[in-house]
Write a protein that holds these residues in place. Structure first.
Motif, mmCIF file in Angstrom:
data_model
loop_
_atom_site.group_PDB
_atom_site.id
_atom_site.type_symbol
_atom_site.label_atom_id
_atom_site.label_comp_id
_atom_site.label_asym_id
_atom_site.label_seq_id
_atom_site.Cartn_x
_atom_site.Cartn_y
_atom_site.Cartn_z
ATOM 1 N N VAL B 68 0.853 -1.193 0.000
ATOM 2 C CA VAL B 68 0.000 0.000 0.000
ATOM 3 C C VAL B 68 0.889 1.243 0.000
ATOM 4 O O VAL B 68 0.634 2.207 -0.728
ATOM 5 N N GLU B 71 2.472 1.930 -3.464
ATOM 6 C CA GLU B 71 1.510 2.562 -4.377
ATOM 7 C C GLU B 71 1.340 4.034 -4.019
ATOM 8 O O GLU B 71 1.249 4.896 -4.907
ATOM 9 N N TYR B 72 1.291 4.328 -2.727
ATOM 10 C CA TYR B 72 1.132 5.708 -2.262
ATOM 11 C C TYR B 72 2.308 6.564 -2.717
ATOM 12 O O TYR B 72 2.131 7.673 -3.218
ATOM 13 N N GLU B 75 2.096 7.283 -6.404
ATOM 14 C CA GLU B 75 1.030 8.210 -6.775
ATOM 15 C C GLU B 75 1.249 9.620 -6.255
ATOM 16 O O GLU B 75 0.809 10.593 -6.846
ATOM 17 N N THR B 76 1.922 9.721 -5.115
ATOM 18 C CA THR B 76 2.101 11.044 -4.507
ATOM 19 C C THR B 76 3.244 11.807 -5.161
ATOM 20 O O THR B 76 3.142 13.008 -5.403
#
Lengths: 225, 224
Positions: B68, B71-72, B75-76
């Motif tokens: 998780v 992915e964060y 994306e950030t």
């Protein structure tokens, strides 16, 4: 993405599986037509073994000849491919992380704790009930934080975490109706009790999660065996 | 003080993935080391569900679970290259699939083969090899699972490059042999040599002492 013909998108599955339900709900949200290829319980088709050689499990999404397995990965794929439809994951990276976290919790902890609860007896059953209840209390908290007073984890519309948890609680609702135990409790988990009703009544979900009577039939059969 | 903090334990492979991701993307962060036998109140506050590392704290908001977090990060910090995930949805699904496969199948089985003995060890090793075969096939024609540069799935499997030789030395058994898994061994070498990766490895002798002690404790607990 433009409309695909029905034969372009296939779902390999079996209707009772909550994991298969997730995929079908996601496709419904995106209004994607698909061919549902039902596996026979107790045997695995050649197509399944070919398209998911690593796990040999349903669901498998076959899109334009390419296979994708693992339900939450499939749901994210659906969200990314049919990007013009309603979004399944939220747009903010932190909100996405929260939904992914809880979806993984459902798969890693919550769903395993639900296993065999309806056939367990005595002390074993009591222990299972306690575990599931603990999980539900955590999920209730997550729901209150995530929904911010709205109907779903995703807000006004069904989103990723709704899809991840919904089929599990759809089944749990039926297990409760069998009697002997009350897992979804209006006092302990009022949000989830309301949410599961809203979820099962949603247009994208109806027809994927059968009526509670049909679910009870299956549970009774399992208990009988 | 950086706006990103990473809670980790020095020996654990899961937070190391996050270290690699942050380093590879050049994101500034502070490291907070946890003693897993005496977890800080901060860790328990930020990860009440699992009480584990890694936890990434970004602008005060905690994220747990290594996949998780990866992915964060992707994306950030969209503008920070290299990308950990490809653009194509099918390729992204494949990267996620292999990452999950690694954690669900490979890691637990290699771990079993490391901490068990005798017949249990043999069985775990057979099962590990059965599953590693899929990875070996997937590596055909690829330098990394992510293509030319280290990606999401590579970071998830990175522990193989870091820990397998440690486990082999301690347990006195070959876990991944070059006859059966030549591509995997090449991948492990390529991963080790990739930018920013080896610099962050915990010292080998420390790892050996730590995992030797852990293995002895677990073996002692086994019912005879």
């Amino acid at each position: 993405m433009a409309n695909s013909s029905c034969s372009d998108v296939k779902v390999l599955g079996a209707w009772p599986s909550p994991f298969v339900m997730r995929v079908r709900i996601a496709l419904n949200i995106k209004s994607v037509k698909y061919e549902f290829l039902e596996e026979t319980i107790g045997s695995k088709s050649q197509l399944l073994l070919q398209s998911n050689p690593v796990y040999k499990k349903i669901p498998v999404l076959i899109h334009g000849g390419k296979s994708i397995s693992e339900s939450l990965i499939i749901v994210q794929y659906i969200d990314e491919v049919w990007s013009s439809g309603p979004s399944i994951l939220p747009s903010d990276p932190y909100d996405r992380a929260i939904e992914r976290f809880w979806a993984a919790y459902v798969d890693d902890k919550f769903f395993p704790s639900m296993q065999l609860i309806n056939t367990a007896q005595g002390e074993e059953k009591a222990a299972k009930v306690e575990q599931v209840t603990e999980g539900l209390v955590l999920l209730e908290e997550a729901f209150q934080k995530s929904s911010k007073g709205k109907a779903f984890f995703g807000g006004d519309r069904i989103g990723f975490l709704d899809i991840a948890l919904g089929p599990m609680l759809g089944w749990l609702r039926a297990i409760d109706k069998m009697g002997g135990v009350k897992l979804l409790d209006e006092v302990k988990t009022p949000g989830l009790v309301q949410w599961v009703e809203s979820f099962c009544a949603d247009g994208a979900v109806k027809g994927v999660i059968p009526d509670i009577e049909k679910l009870l039939e299956i549970l009774e059969k399992m208990k009988g065996n | 003080m950086a706006e990103v903090k990473l809670f980790r334990a020095w020996s654990s492979p899961f937070p190391l993935r996050i270290v690699w991701a942050l380093e590879v993307k050049g994101i500034e962060y502070d490291m907070i080391y946890e003693d897993l036998s005496n977890k800080s109140s901060m860790l328990l506050q930020y990860n009440p569900v699992y009480k584990k590392v890694p936890v990434l704290l970004h602008k005060g908001k905690p994220i747990s679970e290594s996949l998780v977090i990866l992915e964060y990060i992707e994306e950030t910090w969209k503008s920070k290259t290299p990308s950990l995930l490809p653009g194509d949805p099918y390729q992204r699904a494949m990267a996620r699939f292999w990452a999950k496969f690694g954690d669900d199948k490979i890691l637990p089985l290699i771990w079993e083969a490391f901490i068990k003995q005798g017949k249990d060890q043999e069985e775990a090793l057979i099962a590990a090899h059965e599953n590693l075969k899929y990875l070996e096939v997937e590596l055909r024609g690829k330098k990394f699972l992510g293509g030319e540069t280290v990606g999401f799935a590579d970071l998830t499997f990175g522990w193989l490059a870091n820990l397998v030789s440690v486990f082999e030395e301690i347990a006195g058994v070959t876990l991944i042999d070059h006859e059966k898994f030549p591509l995997l061994l090449t991948w492990m070498k390529n991963f080790m040599d990739a930018p920013k990766i080896r610099e962050t490895w915990p010292p080998r002798d420390k790892l050996i002492n730590h995992f030797r002690a852990l293995r002895e404790t677990l073996i002692a607990k086994e019912p005879k």
